[in-house]
Design an enzyme around this catalytic site. Structure first.
Site, PDB file in Angstrom:
ATOM      1  N   TYR A 260      41.513  60.778  32.949  1.00  0.00           N
ATOM      2  CA  TYR A 260      41.885  59.675  31.670  1.00  0.00           C
ATOM      3  C   TYR A 260      43.000  60.150  30.562  1.00  0.00           C
ATOM      4  CZ  TYR A 260      38.038  57.603  34.216  1.00  0.00           C
ATOM      5  OH  TYR A 260      37.077  57.130  34.904  1.00  0.00           O
TER       6      TYR A 260
ATOM      7  N   ASP B 124      43.103  49.234  30.793  1.00  0.00           N
ATOM      8  CA  ASP B 124      44.510  49.536  30.268  1.00  0.00           C
ATOM      9  C   ASP B 124      44.778  48.529  28.936  1.00  0.00           C
ATOM     10  OD1 ASP B 124      45.649  46.661  30.900  1.00  0.00           O
ATOM     11  OD2 ASP B 124      45.776  47.385  32.844  1.00  0.00           O
TER      12      ASP B 124
ATOM     13  N   HIS C  19      34.614  47.291  30.827  1.00  0.00           N
ATOM     14  CA  HIS C  19      34.652  48.506  31.301  1.00  0.00           C
ATOM     15  C   HIS C  19      35.082  49.459  30.353  1.00  0.00           C
ATOM     16  CE1 HIS C  19      34.162  47.094  35.620  1.00  0.00           C
ATOM     17  NE2 HIS C  19      33.044  46.666  34.902  1.00  0.00           N
TER      18      HIS C  19
ATOM     19  N   CYS D 259      31.427  58.457  21.333  1.00  0.00           N
ATOM     20  CA  CYS D 259      30.798  59.464  20.882  1.00  0.00           C
ATOM     21  C   CYS D 259      29.397  59.492  21.853  1.00  0.00           C
ATOM     22  CB  CYS D 259      29.970  59.359  19.476  1.00  0.00           C
ATOM     23  SG  CYS D 259      28.810  60.470  19.132  1.00  0.00           S
TER      24      CYS D 259
ATOM     25  N   CYS E 232      32.702  64.037  17.559  1.00  0.00           N
ATOM     26  CA  CYS E 232      33.147  62.925  16.658  1.00  0.00           C
ATOM     27  C   CYS E 232      32.699  62.989  15.197  1.00  0.00           C
ATOM     28  CB  CYS E 232      31.892  62.060  17.116  1.00  0.00           C
ATOM     29  SG  CYS E 232      30.081  62.696  16.550  1.00  0.00           S
TER      30      CYS E 232
ATOM     31  N   GLU F 183      45.453  38.894  48.078  1.00  0.00           N
ATOM     32  CA  GLU F 183      45.203  38.366  49.190  1.00  0.00           C
ATOM     33  C   GLU F 183      43.467  37.840  49.182  1.00  0.00           C
ATOM     34  OE1 GLU F 183      43.715  42.953  50.825  1.00  0.00           O
ATOM     35  OE2 GLU F 183      45.752  42.054  51.140  1.00  0.00           O
TER      36      GLU F 183
ATOM     37  N   ALA G  94      50.651  38.465  41.335  1.00  0.00           N
ATOM     38  CA  ALA G  94      50.286  37.837  40.167  1.00  0.00           C
ATOM     39  C   ALA G  94      51.212  37.400  39.477  1.00  0.00           C
ATOM     40  CB  ALA G  94      49.391  39.050  39.344  1.00  0.00           C
TER      41      ALA G  94
HETATM   42  P1  NAD Z   1      40.506  47.014  42.837  1.00  0.00           P
HETATM   43  O1  NAD Z   1      41.496  48.052  42.914  1.00  0.00           O
HETATM   44  O2  NAD Z   1      39.129  47.096  43.469  1.00  0.00           O
HETATM   45  O3  NAD Z   1      41.234  45.565  43.486  1.00  0.00           O
HETATM   46  C1  NAD Z   1      42.531  45.188  43.234  1.00  0.00           C
HETATM   47  C2  NAD Z   1      42.715  43.782  43.655  1.00  0.00           C
HETATM   48  O4  NAD Z   1      44.066  43.408  43.309  1.00  0.00           O
HETATM   49  C3  NAD Z   1      42.597  43.611  45.324  1.00  0.00           C
HETATM   50  O5  NAD Z   1      41.808  42.568  45.559  1.00  0.00           O
HETATM   51  C4  NAD Z   1      44.230  43.425  45.519  1.00  0.00           C
HETATM   52  O6  NAD Z   1      44.422  42.416  46.565  1.00  0.00           O
HETATM   53  C5  NAD Z   1      44.658  42.692  44.211  1.00  0.00           C
HETATM   54  N1  NAD Z   1      46.154  43.053  43.751  1.00  0.00           N
HETATM   55  C6  NAD Z   1      47.016  44.019  44.129  1.00  0.00           C
HETATM   56  N2  NAD Z   1      48.073  43.960  43.739  1.00  0.00           N
HETATM   57  C7  NAD Z   1      48.151  42.636  43.195  1.00  0.00           C
HETATM   58  C8  NAD Z   1      49.169  41.840  42.701  1.00  0.00           C
HETATM   59  N3  NAD Z   1      50.364  42.252  42.510  1.00  0.00           N
HETATM   60  N4  NAD Z   1      49.099  40.667  42.435  1.00  0.00           N
HETATM   61  C9  NAD Z   1      47.651  40.257  42.555  1.00  0.00           C
HETATM   62  N5  NAD Z   1      46.567  40.896  43.198  1.00  0.00           N
HETATM   63  C10 NAD Z   1      46.807  42.134  43.320  1.00  0.00           C
HETATM   64  O7  NAD Z   1      40.261  46.470  41.189  1.00  0.00           O
HETATM   65  P2  NAD Z   1      39.197  45.814  40.670  1.00  0.00           P
HETATM   66  O8  NAD Z   1      38.557  44.948  41.374  1.00  0.00           O
HETATM   67  O9  NAD Z   1      39.611  45.446  39.029  1.00  0.00           O
HETATM   68  O10 NAD Z   1      38.109  47.185  40.340  1.00  0.00           O
HETATM   69  C11 NAD Z   1      38.604  48.282  39.891  1.00  0.00           C
HETATM   70  C12 NAD Z   1      37.711  49.069  38.973  1.00  0.00           C
HETATM   71  O11 NAD Z   1      38.642  50.039  38.563  1.00  0.00           O
HETATM   72  C13 NAD Z   1      37.866  48.327  37.687  1.00  0.00           C
HETATM   73  O12 NAD Z   1      36.497  48.295  37.376  1.00  0.00           O
HETATM   74  C14 NAD Z   1      38.671  48.895  36.748  1.00  0.00           C
HETATM   75  O13 NAD Z   1      37.926  49.208  35.504  1.00  0.00           O
HETATM   76  C15 NAD Z   1      39.075  50.117  37.348  1.00  0.00           C
HETATM   77  N6  NAD Z   1      40.706  50.233  37.305  1.00  0.00           N
HETATM   78  C16 NAD Z   1      41.350  49.664  36.308  1.00  0.00           C
HETATM   79  C17 NAD Z   1      42.816  49.721  36.299  1.00  0.00           C
HETATM   80  C18 NAD Z   1      43.626  49.145  35.086  1.00  0.00           C
HETATM   81  O14 NAD Z   1      42.876  49.225  33.975  1.00  0.00           O
HETATM   82  N7  NAD Z   1      44.745  48.766  35.253  1.00  0.00           N
HETATM   83  C19 NAD Z   1      43.437  50.297  37.336  1.00  0.00           C
HETATM   84  C20 NAD Z   1      42.603  50.776  38.370  1.00  0.00           C
HETATM   85  C21 NAD Z   1      41.154  50.736  38.434  1.00  0.00           C
END
Ligand code: NAD
Length: 234
Positions: free
Chosen positions: A55, A98, A113, A121, A140, A208, A222
């Protein structure tokens, strides 16, 4: 159709084009680590230093000047401002840890999350803003006997933040939009069904298709599909 109560759920996909990797599209690995090692209480117990370090790297990435909100984060912030000004309700539930929605300017965010830029803490449950490295030597200031701090991330098996607020917002929505999430992580993955049962229009914006159940789906990066969809709503 004019929507009054809009709920948006975001996942890692919305931040992919800002340079933050998702994990579901890499065979369940998050930055090359099995989820059980870096995103469970058991993994933390087994190897706390690995988890702190994992992290720390993710947190440090947020300070990289190349990592910034993209057009999809920005259009959500613009939409919120405009929708609220028109008397609507808006809630942004994010699974992301993020800070890109916050930096884009959204106000009504539920980071269900947790957040990278926060330390927790492990005894009192109090969150503290934290932008530098966190180690097992950090304690803490909230407990009579200082307790170890841990990343403020909701790991698999733990209860998300503000879950009641999430379900309340989703159950009252007339438009529910799911963006960049694989829909594999519960309870967030269940929000779509709750929204649909409550009569909301449900929309998926993703690279997708993840399920057939959404009323509408638009597929592509996106920065294109989220911008198109919300620009049309404004
Ligand atoms: P995931 O990684 O399971 O799925 C990512 C999804 O994003 C997929 O369905 C994919 O098709 C889609 N995707 C990928 N690139 C894309 C784009 N350019 N435009 C649109 N869609 C796109 O993600 P999740 O469902 O959020 O689950 C992951 C868990 O991991 C979350 O709980 C999160 O807390 C954590 N996580 C967070 C981050 C972050 O904070 N940015 C990064 C990685 C994982």
């Amino acid at each position: 159709m004019e929507f009054k109560r809009v709920v948006v759920l975001t996942g890692a996909g919305i931040s992919a084009e800002s340079g933050i990797r998702t994990f579901r599209d890499q065979n369940g690995l998050w930055e090359d680590h099995p989820i059980e090692d870096v995103a469970t209480p058991e993994g933390f117990h087994r190897n706390p230093n690995l988890v702190y370090q994992f992290y720390n790297l993710r947190r440090a990435q947020l300070l990289d000047s190349n990592v910034k909100p993209n057009a999809a984060h920005q259009v959500l912030a613009e939409f919120e401002t405009e929708h609220i000004a028109r008397g609507g309700h808006f809630t942004l539930i994010t699974q992301n840890v993020d800070n890109l929605h916050q930096r884009a300017g959204n106000q009504r965010i539920i980071p269900m999350h947790g957040q990278l830029q926060s330390a927790l803490c492990s005894v009192s449950g109090l969150s503290t803003p934290w932008t530098s490295d966190l180690t097992a030597e950090h304690y803490c200031q909230c407990c009579a006997t200082p307790s170890p701090l841990r990343p403020d991330i909701v790991w698999f098996g733990e209860v998300p933040y503000q879950l009641d607020d999430c379900f309340d917002a989703v159950a009252q929505a007339d438009l529910f939009v799911s963006i960049g999430t694989s829909g594999k992580v519960y309870p967030a993955a269940g929000f779509m069904q709750v929204a649909q049962e409550a009569g909301a229009e449900t929309v998926e914006l993703n690279l997708e298709k993840t399920s057939n159940a959404f009323d509408q789906g638009y597929y592509g990066p996106a920065t294109e599909v989220v911008v198109d969809f919300f620009s049309r709503l404004m």
